[in-house]
Scaffold this motif. Structure first.
Motif, PDB file in Angstrom:
ATOM      1  N   ALA A 139      11.331   2.924  -2.936  1.00 34.93           N
ATOM      2  CA  ALA A 139      11.651   2.091  -1.773  1.00 34.93           C
ATOM      3  C   ALA A 139      10.613   2.298  -0.689  1.00 34.93           C
ATOM      4  N   PHE A 140      10.158   3.516  -0.513  1.00 33.78           N
ATOM      5  CA  PHE A 140       9.142   3.798   0.503  1.00 33.78           C
ATOM      6  C   PHE A 140       7.839   3.085   0.181  1.00 33.78           C
ATOM      7  N   HIS A 141       7.417   3.137  -1.071  1.00 33.35           N
ATOM      8  CA  HIS A 141       6.151   2.514  -1.447  1.00 33.35           C
ATOM      9  C   HIS A 141       6.200   1.005  -1.282  1.00 33.35           C
ATOM     10  N   PHE A 142       7.290   0.362  -1.723  1.00 31.22           N
ATOM     11  CA  PHE A 142       7.362  -1.093  -1.637  1.00 31.22           C
ATOM     12  C   PHE A 142       7.483  -1.574  -0.203  1.00 31.22           C
ATOM     13  N   SER A 143       8.195  -0.829   0.643  1.00 32.91           N
ATOM     14  CA  SER A 143       8.431  -1.324   1.984  1.00 32.91           C
ATOM     15  C   SER A 143       7.302  -0.975   2.953  1.00 32.91           C
ATOM     16  N   MET A 144       6.683   0.168   2.783  1.00 31.12           N
ATOM     17  CA  MET A 144       5.704   0.596   3.785  1.00 31.12           C
ATOM     18  C   MET A 144       4.253   0.443   3.326  1.00 31.12           C
ATOM     19  N   CYS A 145       3.956   0.804   2.092  1.00 31.28           N
ATOM     20  CA  CYS A 145       2.566   0.817   1.649  1.00 31.28           C
ATOM     21  C   CYS A 145       2.078  -0.543   1.184  1.00 31.28           C
ATOM     22  N   ARG A 146       2.961  -1.404   0.720  1.00 26.38           N
ATOM     23  CA  ARG A 146       2.566  -2.702   0.180  1.00 26.38           C
ATOM     24  C   ARG A 146       3.376  -3.819   0.842  1.00 26.38           C
ATOM     25  N   PRO A 147       2.977  -4.235   2.029  1.00 23.41           N
ATOM     26  CA  PRO A 147       3.769  -5.238   2.732  1.00 23.41           C
ATOM     27  C   PRO A 147       3.669  -6.637   2.137  1.00 23.41           C
ATOM     28  N   GLY A 148       2.677  -6.934   1.306  1.00 26.55           N
ATOM     29  CA  GLY A 148       2.520  -8.266   0.738  1.00 26.55           C
ATOM     30  C   GLY A 148       3.287  -8.488  -0.552  1.00 26.55           C
ATOM     31  N   VAL A 149       3.943  -7.450  -1.057  1.00 25.45           N
ATOM     32  CA  VAL A 149       4.651  -7.559  -2.331  1.00 25.45           C
ATOM     33  C   VAL A 149       5.794  -8.563  -2.231  1.00 25.45           C
TER      34      VAL A 149
ATOM     35  N   GLY B 200       6.046 -11.249  -0.351  1.00 20.14           N
ATOM     36  CA  GLY B 200       5.504 -12.608  -0.385  1.00 20.14           C
ATOM     37  C   GLY B 200       5.068 -13.021  -1.776  1.00 20.14           C
ATOM     38  N   ILE B 201       4.440 -12.101  -2.484  1.00 13.28           N
ATOM     39  CA  ILE B 201       3.983 -12.403  -3.845  1.00 13.28           C
ATOM     40  C   ILE B 201       5.181 -12.630  -4.767  1.00 13.28           C
ATOM     41  N   LEU B 202       6.213 -11.787  -4.644  1.00 13.64           N
ATOM     42  CA  LEU B 202       7.414 -11.982  -5.458  1.00 13.64           C
ATOM     43  C   LEU B 202       8.099 -13.306  -5.129  1.00 13.64           C
ATOM     44  N   ALA B 203       8.138 -13.672  -3.850  1.00 11.17           N
ATOM     45  CA  ALA B 203       8.742 -14.946  -3.464  1.00 11.17           C
ATOM     46  C   ALA B 203       7.964 -16.109  -4.069  1.00 11.17           C
ATOM     47  N   MET B 204       6.634 -16.026  -4.047  1.00 12.92           N
ATOM     48  CA  MET B 204       5.815 -17.092  -4.642  1.00 12.92           C
ATOM     49  C   MET B 204       6.006 -17.157  -6.159  1.00 12.92           C
ATOM     50  N   MET B 205       6.140 -15.991  -6.798  1.00 10.85           N
ATOM     51  CA  MET B 205       6.357 -15.990  -8.246  1.00 10.85           C
ATOM     52  C   MET B 205       7.679 -16.659  -8.601  1.00 10.85           C
TER      53      MET B 205
END
Length: 112
Positions: free
Chosen positions: A42-52, A54-59
């Motif tokens: 949860a820490f990595h997805f929320s703090m280190c990769r903020p564009g994930v 948006g990419i998941l929403a586009m997928m």
């Protein structure tokens, strides 16, 4: 929170803040320390990769739009198949009618 300090260290959040005033209005001495532990993923997805996100929403948008396009193509194919079946049924009915007329005329000619 006034006078608070937030630090993040490898998935562990530490909040240091001054104690809130008690119900009588007097302030407590010292500081409180609140340790909140979040899972590493949860820490990595929320703090280190903020564009994930948006990419998941586009997928998902691409996935659902391709499914909608496939449904449109399939329904168009079903309409063509239904139209062809309707034409075949009308042709078969016309042939059946023609055979009955020919049979009745042959019966009239044989009776003469």
């Amino acid at each position: 929170m006034n006078g608070s300090k937030v630090t993040v260290d490898s998935g562990r959040w530490t909040v240091d803040s001054r104690a809130a005033r008690s119900s009588h209005g007097a302030s407590r001495s010292g500081a409180r320390r609140l340790d909140v532990h979040f899972p590493r993923s949860a820490f990595h997805f929320s703090m280190c990769r903020p564009g994930v996100t948006g990419i998941l929403a586009m997928m998902f948008l691409i996935l659902f739009s391709s499914l909608a396009a496939a449904m449109a193509v399939m329904s168009k194919g079903n309409l063509r198949a239904a139209e062809t079946h309707h034409r075949v049924s009308r042709a078969q009915a016309a042939v059946d009618t023609g055979l009955r007329i020919a049979e009745s005329r042959l019966a009239e000619a044989a009776a003469r």
